[in-house]
Motif scaffolding. Structure first.
Motif, PDB file in Angstrom:
ATOM      1  N   LEU A  96      13.360  53.424 -22.059  1.00 45.77           N
ATOM      2  CA  LEU A  96      13.039  52.019 -22.319  1.00 45.77           C
ATOM      3  C   LEU A  96      13.979  51.111 -21.529  1.00 45.77           C
ATOM      4  O   LEU A  96      13.554  50.172 -20.856  1.00 45.77           O
ATOM      5  N   ARG A  97      15.272  51.397 -21.595  1.00 50.00           N
ATOM      6  CA  ARG A  97      16.256  50.562 -20.899  1.00 50.00           C
ATOM      7  C   ARG A  97      16.119  50.685 -19.388  1.00 50.00           C
ATOM      8  O   ARG A  97      16.378  49.737 -18.659  1.00 50.00           O
ATOM      9  N   SER A  98      15.697  51.865 -18.921  1.00 51.78           N
ATOM     10  CA  SER A  98      15.595  52.040 -17.474  1.00 51.78           C
ATOM     11  C   SER A  98      14.503  51.144 -16.896  1.00 51.78           C
ATOM     12  O   SER A  98      14.504  50.852 -15.706  1.00 51.78           O
ATOM     13  N   GLN A  99      13.547  50.714 -17.696  1.00 53.05           N
ATOM     14  CA  GLN A  99      12.569  49.750 -17.183  1.00 53.05           C
ATOM     15  C   GLN A  99      12.850  48.369 -17.772  1.00 53.05           C
ATOM     16  O   GLN A  99      12.008  47.481 -17.708  1.00 53.05           O
ATOM     17  N   ASP A 100      14.021  48.211 -18.363  1.00 55.00           N
ATOM     18  CA  ASP A 100      14.488  46.909 -18.842  1.00 55.00           C
ATOM     19  C   ASP A 100      13.532  46.287 -19.849  1.00 55.00           C
ATOM     20  O   ASP A 100      13.172  45.123 -19.749  1.00 55.00           O
ATOM     21  N   LYS A 123       7.458  71.222 -34.308  1.00 56.27           N
ATOM     22  CA  LYS A 123       7.551  70.186 -33.271  1.00 56.27           C
ATOM     23  C   LYS A 123       7.813  68.834 -33.908  1.00 56.27           C
ATOM     24  O   LYS A 123       7.372  68.582 -35.034  1.00 56.27           O
ATOM     25  N   ALA A 124       8.510  67.979 -33.199  1.00 53.03           N
ATOM     26  CA  ALA A 124       8.745  66.617 -33.664  1.00 53.03           C
ATOM     27  C   ALA A 124       8.853  65.700 -32.457  1.00 53.03           C
ATOM     28  O   ALA A 124       9.086  66.158 -31.339  1.00 53.03           O
ATOM     29  N   GLY A 125       8.660  64.413 -32.697  1.00 52.16           N
ATOM     30  CA  GLY A 125       8.766  63.490 -31.575  1.00 52.16           C
ATOM     31  C   GLY A 125       8.841  62.040 -31.993  1.00 52.16           C
ATOM     32  O   GLY A 125       8.617  61.695 -33.154  1.00 52.16           O
ATOM     33  N   VAL A 126       9.173  61.220 -31.024  1.00 49.74           N
ATOM     34  CA  VAL A 126       9.303  59.778 -31.236  1.00 49.74           C
ATOM     35  C   VAL A 126       8.483  59.057 -30.170  1.00 49.74           C
ATOM     36  O   VAL A 126       8.486  59.454 -29.003  1.00 49.74           O
ATOM     37  N   MET A 127       7.760  58.027 -30.589  1.00 50.17           N
ATOM     38  CA  MET A 127       7.005  57.207 -29.644  1.00 50.17           C
ATOM     39  C   MET A 127       7.390  55.742 -29.822  1.00 50.17           C
ATOM     40  O   MET A 127       7.489  55.259 -30.946  1.00 50.17           O
ATOM     41  N   LEU A 128       7.623  55.066 -28.714  1.00 48.47           N
ATOM     42  CA  LEU A 128       7.923  53.634 -28.768  1.00 48.47           C
ATOM     43  C   LEU A 128       6.709  52.865 -28.266  1.00 48.47           C
ATOM     44  O   LEU A 128       6.086  53.254 -27.271  1.00 48.47           O
ATOM     45  N   SER A 129       6.356  51.781 -28.948  1.00 50.80           N
ATOM     46  CA  SER A 129       5.214  50.972 -28.523  1.00 50.80           C
ATOM     47  C   SER A 129       5.524  49.492 -28.706  1.00 50.80           C
ATOM     48  O   SER A 129       6.624  49.125 -29.087  1.00 50.80           O
ATOM     49  N   GLU A 130       4.500  48.688 -28.471  1.00 48.37           N
ATOM     50  CA  GLU A 130       4.694  47.224 -28.430  1.00 48.37           C
ATOM     51  C   GLU A 130       5.871  46.884 -27.512  1.00 48.37           C
ATOM     52  O   GLU A 130       6.794  46.166 -27.883  1.00 48.37           O
ATOM     53  N   ILE A 131       5.776  47.458 -26.324  1.00 46.97           N
ATOM     54  CA  ILE A 131       6.853  47.323 -25.353  1.00 46.97           C
ATOM     55  C   ILE A 131       6.679  46.058 -24.518  1.00 46.97           C
ATOM     56  O   ILE A 131       5.572  45.749 -24.079  1.00 46.97           O
ATOM     57  N   PHE A 190      17.764  62.869 -31.196  1.00 43.52           N
ATOM     58  CA  PHE A 190      17.719  63.180 -29.770  1.00 43.52           C
ATOM     59  C   PHE A 190      16.542  62.467 -29.097  1.00 43.52           C
ATOM     60  O   PHE A 190      16.697  61.841 -28.040  1.00 43.52           O
ATOM     61  N   HIS A 191      15.370  62.558 -29.722  1.00 46.69           N
ATOM     62  CA  HIS A 191      14.179  61.962 -29.106  1.00 46.69           C
ATOM     63  C   HIS A 191      14.259  60.439 -29.088  1.00 46.69           C
ATOM     64  O   HIS A 191      13.853  59.806 -28.106  1.00 46.69           O
ATOM     65  N   ALA A 192      14.786  59.851 -30.148  1.00 49.09           N
ATOM     66  CA  ALA A 192      14.944  58.394 -30.171  1.00 49.09           C
ATOM     67  C   ALA A 192      15.904  57.966 -29.064  1.00 49.09           C
ATOM     68  O   ALA A 192      15.684  56.961 -28.377  1.00 49.09           O
ATOM     69  N   THR A 193      16.945  58.759 -28.864  1.00 50.46           N
ATOM     70  CA  THR A 193      17.928  58.466 -27.824  1.00 50.46           C
ATOM     71  C   THR A 193      17.298  58.520 -26.439  1.00 50.46           C
ATOM     72  O   THR A 193      17.471  57.627 -25.614  1.00 50.46           O
ATOM     73  N   ARG A 194      16.521  59.572 -26.225  1.00 50.00           N
ATOM     74  CA  ARG A 194      15.891  59.770 -24.922  1.00 50.00           C
ATOM     75  C   ARG A 194      14.867  58.670 -24.648  1.00 50.00           C
ATOM     76  O   ARG A 194      14.792  58.134 -23.540  1.00 50.00           O
ATOM     77  N   LYS A 220       3.629  51.178 -21.250  1.00 50.42           N
ATOM     78  CA  LYS A 220       3.254  50.465 -22.474  1.00 50.42           C
ATOM     79  C   LYS A 220       3.590  51.316 -23.686  1.00 50.42           C
ATOM     80  O   LYS A 220       3.502  50.874 -24.823  1.00 50.42           O
ATOM     81  N   GLN A 221       3.899  52.536 -23.431  1.00 51.23           N
ATOM     82  CA  GLN A 221       4.183  53.488 -24.489  1.00 51.23           C
ATOM     83  C   GLN A 221       5.162  54.508 -23.918  1.00 51.23           C
ATOM     84  O   GLN A 221       5.027  54.918 -22.770  1.00 51.23           O
ATOM     85  N   ILE A 222       6.169  54.861 -24.691  1.00 49.67           N
ATOM     86  CA  ILE A 222       7.157  55.839 -24.225  1.00 49.67           C
ATOM     87  C   ILE A 222       7.285  56.932 -25.284  1.00 49.67           C
ATOM     88  O   ILE A 222       7.500  56.641 -26.459  1.00 49.67           O
ATOM     89  N   VAL A 223       7.130  58.166 -24.863  1.00 48.38           N
ATOM     90  CA  VAL A 223       7.139  59.284 -25.802  1.00 48.38           C
ATOM     91  C   VAL A 223       8.241  60.270 -25.447  1.00 48.38           C
ATOM     92  O   VAL A 223       8.472  60.559 -24.274  1.00 48.38           O
ATOM     93  N   SER A 224       8.912  60.768 -26.458  1.00 43.21           N
ATOM     94  CA  SER A 224       9.760  61.934 -26.277  1.00 43.21           C
ATOM     95  C   SER A 224       9.431  62.899 -27.405  1.00 43.21           C
ATOM     96  O   SER A 224       9.553  62.551 -28.577  1.00 43.21           O
ATOM     97  N   SER A 225       8.994  64.078 -27.054  1.00 41.69           N
ATOM     98  CA  SER A 225       8.668  65.059 -28.095  1.00 41.69           C
ATOM     99  C   SER A 225       8.827  66.446 -27.509  1.00 41.69           C
ATOM    100  O   SER A 225       8.831  66.614 -26.293  1.00 41.69           O
TER     101      SER A 225
END
Length: 425
Positions: free
Chosen positions: A281-285, A345-353, A272-276, A248-253
């Motif tokens: 995200l795509r791997s779980q379609d 440190k920096a990071g990207v989190m994807l939500s509302e998946i 880099f983090h957005a890419t990862r 439900k949430q994907i983080v790269s940091s």
DNA sequence: CTATAACTCTCAA
DNA sequence: CTAACGTTGAGAGTTATAG
């Protein structure tokens, strides 16, 4: 009545390192976290020296030198590959396996009673040792929480166990006596916050917790602890989870290898983090409806000026496209970046998946995987999978960013990269 | 005031 | 010589906010 086995590898990361380097035999060895920060795995020799788990490496460096402790950077490519091999072996024993973490799996032993559960446990242990050279411990019980505890006993050699501990055959009186010797904090789900609070109300051992009233524990603490108490009493509340639900949430940091001040370098790291994150995200379609990014200075450097900021961007259209996500990450950074700070440190989190299928109108009926991967992102994923991460990337991401982490003593990827195999002389 | 969103806390490997 | 402290994810419970 279900019976669970919990199989847990001993000193997993340290054992993987020792497996491929004979010079490490008998040597006290620690494996460090990303960026060579903290101790995340210790060999038996190091545990015997009393080095605690999780301690920052720089704090014990002198002591380590004194005792001849060897430190390795973490090599996740190696550990993940060995982990998959262990799971393959376990799947040869039971049709129902839950991969709980990189070094732990739950097995259902339903229908395995005939020859005795302990026999199976011993066979599992022996086979993983013979086929892979890795030592595991096996805990067997009627609930997951008890199986975790049985595993703990197997590791400690309690109740005359040799790496395998079966709770299902211990007489009740002996069982109570055994649990009365184990600190309440060893219980699965009781961490560093809960343990002292329980202690304060007179619950010192696992046996004390097992005797507690579930309803009261729920009222005073939470449903989670209520379930834990039930599980300790032998009433299963947790099931085997064989299929992992979509995230439900994907983080790269990640922490940087050195402090960073420049906007471009932060932008590079975030690309880099957005890419990862997009790859995951795509791997779980799935597609994401929002992107959060954060940057922060080092909170441990109390004398330095501190700054930490995050921003959540609702995406105009849910997407799984690396280019979109990298673009929004860059825009977000412009809004929160402040000059003059030493960022750590920096990071990207994807939500509302949600699943891709729910978003895109599917004009051509159900699409086969082979067709879907003909899209640009699909091709990109396949190239990077074949030739290594970053082979094909967006222009905003540098190949060797200045921010990349320290990995001072990284072992070769013995099992996944021919080019890194040591020369035989 | 209610339903939901957003955030905090805790735990785990 | 000095400074140097991980990442990812889940769920429950609480607080803030919108309507």
């Amino acid at each position: 009545m279900t019976v669970f086995a919990l199989v847990d590898c001993n000193n997993f990361y340290a054992s993987c390192e020792k497996l491929f380097d004979p010079k490490l035999e008998g040597v006290p060895l620690v494996v460090l976290s990303n960026n060579d920060g903290c101790v995340v795995a210790r060999s038996a020799e190091v545990k015997a020296l009393g080095i605690p788990m999780g301690v920052p490496w720089f704090k014990i460096r002198d002591e380590a030198k004194q005792f001849g402790i060897q430190a390795m950077s973490s090599n996740y490519a190696l550990y993940a590959d060995m982990s998959n091999r262990v799971v393959e072996v376990l799947e040869g024993f039971s049709p129902h396996v839950e991969v709980y973490s990189i070094d732990e799996s739950f097995l259902s032993l339903d229908g395995f009673a005939a020859r005795g559960f302990e026999t199976y446990g011993t066979e599992i242990k022996q086979r993983v040792q013979d086929w892979l050279g890795l030592a595991v411990c096996v805990g067997i019980a009627e609930t997951k929480t008890l199986a975790k505890l049985a595993n703990h006993c197997a590791k400690k050699g309690h109740a005359g166990t040799a790496g395998v501990c079966d709770f299902t055959t211990i007489p009740p009186a002996d069982f109570s006596a055994l649990l009365a010797k184990i600190k309440v904090g060893e219980t699965w789900g009781v961490g560093s916050r809960l343990a002292p609070r329980l202690e304060k109300m007179g619950i010192h051992t696992v046996q004390d917790l097992r005797n507690a009233d579930p309803g009261r524990m729920r009222a005073r603490f939470s449903v989670v602890l209520e379930r834990t108490v039930m599980e300790l009493k032998g009433i299963a509340c947790l099931e085997l989870e064989e299929t992992t639900p979509d995230k439900k949430q994907i983080v790269s940091s990640r922490s940087f290898g050195q402090r960073i001040g420049a906007f471009e370098h932060l932008a590079d790291a975030l690309a880099f983090h957005a890419t990862r994150a997009a790859e995951k995200l795509r791997s779980q379609d799935s597609v994401a409806g929002a992107l959060t990014l954060f940057i922060r200075t080092n909170p441990f450097a109390l004398k330095e000026p501190q700054y930490q900021r995050s921003i959540t961007i609702p995406l105009p259209e849910a997407t799984q496209d690396t280019r979109e996500l990298v673009k929004w990450a860059g825009r977000g950074l412009r809004r929160i970046y402040r000059r003059g700070f030493a960022y750590a440190k920096a990071g990207v989190m994807l939500s509302e998946i949600r699943p891709t299928a729910l978003v895109q109108a599917d004009l051509f009926g159900s699409m086969e995987d082979s067709e879907r991967s003909d899209t640009l992102m699909g091709i990109m994923d396949r190239i990077n999978q074949r030739w290594g991460r970053g082979t094909l990337r967006t222009a905003s991401e540098q190949a060797e960013g200045i921010w990349k982490m320290n990995r001072g003593n990284l072992s070769p990827r013995y099992t996944t990269a021919w080019s890194e195999l040591p020369q035989v002389t």
